[in-house]
Design a protein around this motif. Structure first.
Motif, short mmCIF file in Angstrom:
data_model
loop_
_atom_site.label_atom_id
_atom_site.label_comp_id
_atom_site.label_asym_id
_atom_site.label_seq_id
_atom_site.Cartn_x
_atom_site.Cartn_y
_atom_site.Cartn_z
N ASN A 73 0.82 -1.21 0.00
CA ASN A 73 0.00 0.00 0.00
C ASN A 73 0.85 1.26 0.00
OD1 ASN A 73 -2.46 -1.37 -0.03
ND2 ASN A 73 -2.55 -1.54 2.20
N LYS A 74 1.96 1.21 0.74
CA LYS A 74 2.86 2.35 0.80
C LYS A 74 3.44 2.64 -0.59
CE LYS A 74 5.78 2.18 4.18
NZ LYS A 74 7.02 1.83 4.95
N ALA A 75 3.82 1.57 -1.30
CA ALA A 75 4.38 1.74 -2.64
C ALA A 75 3.35 2.28 -3.62
CB ALA A 75 4.93 0.40 -3.14
N LEU A 76 2.12 1.78 -3.53
CA LEU A 76 1.05 2.27 -4.40
C LEU A 76 0.79 3.75 -4.16
CD1 LEU A 76 -1.46 -0.72 -4.07
CD2 LEU A 76 -0.22 -0.08 -6.14
N GLN A 77 0.81 4.15 -2.90
CA GLN A 77 0.59 5.56 -2.56
C GLN A 77 1.74 6.44 -3.02
OE1 GLN A 77 -0.11 5.55 1.67
NE2 GLN A 77 -1.95 4.28 1.50
N LEU A 78 2.96 5.94 -2.84
CA LEU A 78 4.14 6.71 -3.20
C LEU A 78 4.18 6.99 -4.70
CD1 LEU A 78 6.62 7.88 -1.71
CD2 LEU A 78 7.83 5.78 -2.29
N LEU A 79 3.74 6.01 -5.48
CA LEU A 79 3.72 6.18 -6.94
C LEU A 79 2.40 6.75 -7.43
CD1 LEU A 79 6.16 5.41 -8.76
CD2 LEU A 79 6.22 4.28 -6.56
N GLU A 80 1.48 7.03 -6.49
CA GLU A 80 0.19 7.64 -6.80
C GLU A 80 -0.61 6.82 -7.80
OE1 GLU A 80 0.98 11.65 -7.98
OE2 GLU A 80 1.84 12.21 -6.04
N ILE A 81 -0.69 5.50 -7.54
CA ILE A 81 -1.43 4.60 -8.43
C ILE A 81 -2.45 3.77 -7.65
CG2 ILE A 81 0.22 4.43 -10.32
CD1 ILE A 81 1.37 1.96 -9.00
N GLU A 82 -2.87 4.26 -6.46
CA GLU A 82 -3.85 3.51 -5.67
C GLU A 82 -5.14 3.26 -6.45
OE1 GLU A 82 -2.90 6.92 -2.72
OE2 GLU A 82 -2.48 6.59 -4.85
N GLU A 83 -5.54 4.27 -7.25
CA GLU A 83 -6.81 4.14 -7.97
C GLU A 83 -6.73 3.10 -9.09
OE1 GLU A 83 -4.39 6.79 -10.50
OE2 GLU A 83 -4.74 6.60 -8.33
N LYS A 84 -5.50 2.70 -9.45
CA LYS A 84 -5.31 1.69 -10.49
C LYS A 84 -5.07 0.29 -9.92
CE LYS A 84 -5.20 4.32 -14.28
NZ LYS A 84 -6.10 4.10 -15.44
N SER A 85 -5.19 0.13 -8.62
CA SER A 85 -4.77 -1.11 -7.96
C SER A 85 -5.48 -2.35 -8.50
CB SER A 85 -4.97 -1.01 -6.45
OG SER A 85 -6.35 -0.83 -6.14
N LEU A 86 -6.72 -2.22 -8.96
CA LEU A 86 -7.47 -3.38 -9.45
C LEU A 86 -7.49 -3.45 -10.98
CD1 LEU A 86 -10.47 -3.39 -6.94
CD2 LEU A 86 -8.33 -4.67 -6.83
N SER A 87 -6.82 -2.52 -11.64
CA SER A 87 -6.77 -2.51 -13.11
C SER A 87 -5.84 -3.61 -13.62
CB SER A 87 -6.26 -1.16 -13.62
OG SER A 87 -7.12 -0.12 -13.22
N LYS A 88 -6.22 -4.22 -14.73
CA LYS A 88 -5.36 -5.22 -15.35
C LYS A 88 -4.12 -4.54 -15.94
CE LYS A 88 -7.85 -9.01 -14.87
NZ LYS A 88 -7.36 -10.17 -14.10
N CYS A 89 -2.97 -5.17 -15.78
CA CYS A 89 -1.74 -4.60 -16.32
C CYS A 89 -1.79 -4.48 -17.84
CB CYS A 89 -0.54 -5.45 -15.89
SG CYS A 89 -0.22 -5.36 -14.11
N SER A 90 -2.56 -5.35 -18.49
CA SER A 90 -2.69 -5.30 -19.94
C SER A 90 -3.41 -4.04 -20.42
CB SER A 90 -3.43 -6.54 -20.45
OG SER A 90 -4.70 -6.65 -19.82
N ASP A 91 -4.12 -3.36 -19.51
CA ASP A 91 -4.87 -2.16 -19.88
C ASP A 91 -4.07 -0.88 -19.63
OD1 ASP A 91 -7.06 -3.73 -20.54
OD2 ASP A 91 -7.93 -3.60 -18.53
N LEU A 92 -2.85 -1.00 -19.15
CA LEU A 92 -2.07 0.18 -18.79
C LEU A 92 -1.27 0.71 -19.97
CD1 LEU A 92 -0.60 -1.02 -15.36
CD2 LEU A 92 -2.67 0.33 -15.74
#
Length: 260
Positions: free
Chosen positions: A128-147
């Motif tokens: 969670n800390k890493a997701l917040q640091l990179l400001e990608i919390e809102e993408k946490s459930l997104s498929k990597c193929s969609d990025l």
């Protein structure tokens, strides 16, 4: 990084020679990587940047000399121990694109999980800390193929941050990115070194950006490997000798290469 933070050496080499098979790339290399530093490895194609990175990360054995990670000889560390010191982000990282963002970042915790791969409360906090640091919390459930390429680069960085090592190596992190996103990644790396006090070392062809934003430059050129600050490197006139002078030249006043 807080100016009162003590600068500590994470990695240091002693009389290091590097190469592969029967080929010697460079010898008597002396580099030092300190906490909170952003360091670019630059050089022409085929100069030995990748060989240097592979040697410093333990993927390639030195021809001669030593590499120390916080006073420990790298040859005395097994793979599991090494993963507590170094995390690596490669441009051709292989992973299932069916993973979502949080699952990919969670792979950074593998060195700490049990044999079942179960995440502890602390593992989840680091993710969670890493997701917040990179400001990608809102993408946490997104498929990597969609990025997009830029978003995926942030996720791979988050995975490295979640691994919680003092040293992160990246190989060409701005490949396939447009100019805006190249600058974005450089500034993001700079911010991460300041916020986390981790050292980040990366190979790059974006020399102009590296000179503007990095703390140190490691120049790989004609069998020599030299570490200097951008200012020291510019004053040394070594950049003027990096490329043939028929098409491009280094302009010290603008701190950049220009087309002739």
């Amino acid at each position: 990084m807080n100016i009162e933070t003590e600068i500590k050496s994470i990695l240091k080499t002693h009389q290091l020679d590097i190469g592969y098979a029967n080929k010697l790339i460079a010898k008597n290399i002396s580099v030092e990587i300190n906490t909170g530093n952003l360091i670019a490895v630059i050089g022409v194609n085929g100069s030995g940047k990748s060989t240097l990175l592979k040697t410093l990360t333990g993927d390639l054995s030195p021809k001669k000399g030593e590499i120390y990670l916080q006073q420990k000889n790298i040859t005395e560390l097994n793979t599991a121990q090494l993963s507590h010191f170094i995390s690596v982000v490669l441009t051709d990282t292989q992973f299932s694109h069916n993973l979502n963002v949080e699952e990919l970042v969670a792979l950074g915790r593998q060195p700490y999980t049990n044999w079942l791969g179960q995440l502890s409360k602390n593992d989840k906090l680091e993710i969670n800390k890493a997701l917040q640091l990179l400001e990608i919390e809102e993408k946490s459930l997104s498929k990597c193929s969609d990025l997009s390429d830029g978003q995926l680069q942030k996720v791979l960085l988050a995975r490295a941050i979640a691994q919680n090592t003092p040293l992160i190596f990246l190989d060409e992190p701005t490949t396939h990115l447009d100019l805006y996103h190249k600058i974005f990644v450089f500034k993001l790396l700079k911010k991460l070194t300041r916020q986390t006090e981790k050292a980040i070392v990366f190979a790059t062809h974006e020399i102009n950006l590296a000179l503007q934003l990095c703390d140190q430059i490691i120049l790989v050129n004609k069998g020599e490997i030299i570490q200097k600050t951008p200012e020291e490197l510019i004053k040394s006139n070594l950049l003027q000798e990096l490329f043939p002078k028929d098409l491009v030249a280094f302009d010290a006043s603008s701190k950049s290469f220009r087309v002739l």
